[in-house]
Design a protein around this motif. Structure first.
Motif, short mmCIF file in Angstrom:
data_model
loop_
_atom_site.label_atom_id
_atom_site.label_comp_id
_atom_site.label_asym_id
_atom_site.label_seq_id
_atom_site.Cartn_x
_atom_site.Cartn_y
_atom_site.Cartn_z
N SER A 132 3.99 34.78 1.56
CA SER A 132 3.19 35.15 0.39
C SER A 132 3.27 36.66 0.20
O SER A 132 3.35 37.42 1.16
CB SER A 132 1.73 34.73 0.59
OG SER A 132 0.96 35.05 -0.56
N VAL A 134 1.17 39.62 -0.81
CA VAL A 134 -0.28 39.79 -0.82
C VAL A 134 -0.66 41.26 -1.00
O VAL A 134 0.21 42.14 -1.13
CB VAL A 134 -0.90 39.25 0.49
CG1 VAL A 134 -0.64 37.77 0.63
CG2 VAL A 134 -0.36 40.01 1.71
N TRP A 251 -6.00 37.92 0.41
CA TRP A 251 -5.34 36.82 -0.28
C TRP A 251 -5.74 36.87 -1.76
O TRP A 251 -6.90 36.65 -2.10
CB TRP A 251 -5.75 35.48 0.30
CG TRP A 251 -5.30 35.26 1.71
CD1 TRP A 251 -6.08 35.22 2.83
CD2 TRP A 251 -3.97 35.05 2.16
NE1 TRP A 251 -5.33 35.01 3.95
CE2 TRP A 251 -4.02 34.89 3.57
CE3 TRP A 251 -2.73 34.97 1.51
CZ2 TRP A 251 -2.88 34.67 4.34
CZ3 TRP A 251 -1.60 34.75 2.28
CH2 TRP A 251 -1.67 34.60 3.68
N GLN A 254 -7.74 33.74 -5.15
CA GLN A 254 -8.21 32.54 -4.46
C GLN A 254 -9.19 31.73 -5.29
O GLN A 254 -9.38 30.53 -5.03
CB GLN A 254 -8.82 32.93 -3.12
CG GLN A 254 -7.80 33.50 -2.14
CD GLN A 254 -6.65 32.55 -1.86
OE1 GLN A 254 -6.81 31.60 -1.11
NE2 GLN A 254 -5.48 32.80 -2.46
N ALA A 259 -2.46 32.54 -4.34
CA ALA A 259 -1.57 33.65 -4.02
C ALA A 259 -0.11 33.28 -4.30
O ALA A 259 0.32 32.16 -4.08
CB ALA A 259 -1.73 34.03 -2.55
N TRP A 316 -4.86 34.97 10.19
CA TRP A 316 -5.10 35.42 8.82
C TRP A 316 -5.96 34.43 8.04
O TRP A 316 -6.45 34.76 6.96
CB TRP A 316 -3.77 35.60 8.07
CG TRP A 316 -2.83 36.57 8.73
CD1 TRP A 316 -3.14 37.57 9.59
CD2 TRP A 316 -1.41 36.60 8.58
NE1 TRP A 316 -2.00 38.24 9.99
CE2 TRP A 316 -0.93 37.67 9.38
CE3 TRP A 316 -0.49 35.86 7.85
CZ2 TRP A 316 0.43 37.99 9.47
CZ3 TRP A 316 0.86 36.16 7.93
CH2 TRP A 316 1.31 37.23 8.74
N LYS A 318 -6.83 30.38 6.42
CA LYS A 318 -6.22 29.53 5.40
C LYS A 318 -6.30 30.20 4.03
O LYS A 318 -7.20 31.00 3.78
CB LYS A 318 -6.91 28.17 5.37
CG LYS A 318 -6.72 27.35 6.64
CD LYS A 318 -7.37 25.98 6.51
CE LYS A 318 -7.14 25.16 7.78
NZ LYS A 318 -7.75 23.80 7.67
N PHE A 319 -5.36 29.85 3.16
CA PHE A 319 -5.38 30.43 1.82
C PHE A 319 -4.87 29.42 0.81
O PHE A 319 -4.16 28.46 1.16
CB PHE A 319 -4.53 31.71 1.77
CG PHE A 319 -3.04 31.47 1.78
CD1 PHE A 319 -2.29 31.53 0.60
CD2 PHE A 319 -2.37 31.21 2.97
CE1 PHE A 319 -0.93 31.31 0.61
CE2 PHE A 319 -1.00 31.00 2.99
CZ PHE A 319 -0.27 31.05 1.81
N LYS A 320 -5.24 29.64 -0.44
CA LYS A 320 -4.77 28.81 -1.54
C LYS A 320 -3.49 29.43 -2.10
O LYS A 320 -3.47 30.60 -2.48
CB LYS A 320 -5.84 28.74 -2.64
CG LYS A 320 -5.42 27.94 -3.87
CD LYS A 320 -6.53 27.95 -4.91
CE LYS A 320 -6.13 27.17 -6.16
NZ LYS A 320 -7.20 27.20 -7.19
#
Length: 346
Positions: A132, A134, A251, A254, A259, A316, A318-320
């Protein structure tokens, strides 16, 4: 065959790489596969060695700059010894596809292992790992939640506070391509100009240099790929680890689309003499075994859920991720380059 015309510079670069590195054309074709790769050998050699251990197929590797390798494939035509092209951005794969140096591949295994948004609908290229792009902020100068989206980078409050790579960088071109796809040309162009107005210094260096600049107080906000950050955090360079400790990974978007993500990927060349072995290698690189190596050793994200991350990456959170088909934003890269030029982003 269409006549290819190369500049003296391109001819010189191609001649240089051909002179430095070549494949053994006398080897048994049934027991080898030949790769042209933009990815550094240190990042993919463990994967290639594991493939050879599993199959007995020898992997021959030529490393080079992406544009040089593409020109080499174009100039060699059907005489090229390369079976696979590996590169680090979907934009590079699209350019190779447009140049006519890749061929379509049908593989039930690849269709099953690689989500549709991370592969070419025509089967000319396939994603192998995810990263990603970022935002990084100074822990002591930017409050949590003060910047949350890519669009926020255009806010005048960040005047003289942003560091980012040059417009010639393919990762930035892909990021702007995604903004064009999501927000339209007019808004994307305005964003580009506003970010230029907010720069703390002339764009320069790589992604790690942007993070180091934030740590050194040259700027408060930077943009970079996640795996560079992971390599800084987990590497042996004490100065880089110290710099990474001073920044926060943010991130973006979100609460919206998610991202921006991109891939490393591969395609089978049109000239492939070892097509079956080439497909086997790409299938291996998409397998759970190889995806675990990407996650553990390269600090990238696997193509799908259920594969353990490295402790560094897992920390880091979880991320969308933006679920846009990569081919959509990659088609905007020529427009992105024009926007960068018009905004004075060099």
């Amino acid at each position: 065959m269409k006549k290819i015309s190369l500049s003296k510079t391109a001819l010189s670069l191609v001649a240089g790489i051909v002179g430095l590195t070549s494949f053994n054309m006398n080897a048994n074709a049934a027991e080898e596969v030949n790769i042209y790769s933009y990815r550094k050998e240190v990042l993919i050699r463990p994967l290639l060695d594991r493939f050879t251990e599993n199959t007995g197929i020898k992997v021959n590797l030529v490393n080079g700059k992406a544009d040089v390798l593409l020109e080499r494939l174009k100039s060699e035509g059907m005489n090229s010894p390369a079976d696979i092209l590996i590169t680090a951005d979907v934009g590079r794969l699209i350019r190779a596809e447009d140049a006519g140096v890749l061929q379509s591949v049908e593989s039930d295994t690849l269709s099953k292992l690689i989500p549709a948004q991370y592969r070419d609908p025509k089967g000319q290229w396939f994603g192998l790992s995810l990263r990603s792009r970022v935002i990084f902020t100074a822990k002591d100068r930017v409050k949590p939640g003060e910047i949350t989206t890519y669009e926020d980078l255009a806010d005048p409050k960040w005047a003289s506070r942003i560091c980012i790579r040059s417009s010639g960088n393919i990762y930035n071109q892909s990021l702007l391509g995604s903004l064009i796809e999501h927000n339209g040309k007019e808004k994307a162009a305005a964003w580009t100009k506003a970010v230029v107005d907010n720069l703390a210094r002339k764009p320069q260096g790589g992604d790690r240099d942007q993070i180091k600049a934030v740590a050194a107080g040259e700027c408060d906000v930077a943009v970079g790929n996640t795996y560079y950050f992971g390599r800084m955090q987990a590497g042996k360079d004490a100065a880089q680890k110290a710099a990474a400790d001073k920044v926060e990974l943010v991130w973006p978007n979100q609460d919206g689309r998610g991202a921006h993500v991109n891939i490393s990927g591969a395609g089978v060349t049109k000239s492939a003499k070892n097509k079956e072995n080439a497909v086997k290698l790409i299938e291996f690189l998409a397998s759970d075994e190889a995806q675990a190596i990407y996650a553990k050793d390269v600090f990238e994200y696997p193509l799908r859920d259920g594969i353990e991350l490295s402790p560094t990456v897992a920390a880091w959170g979880k991320f969308k991720a933006d679920d846009i088909e990569l081919a959509k934003f990659a088609t905007h890269q020529k427009e992105a380059v024009k926007m960068f030029d018009q905004a004075g982003w060099r």
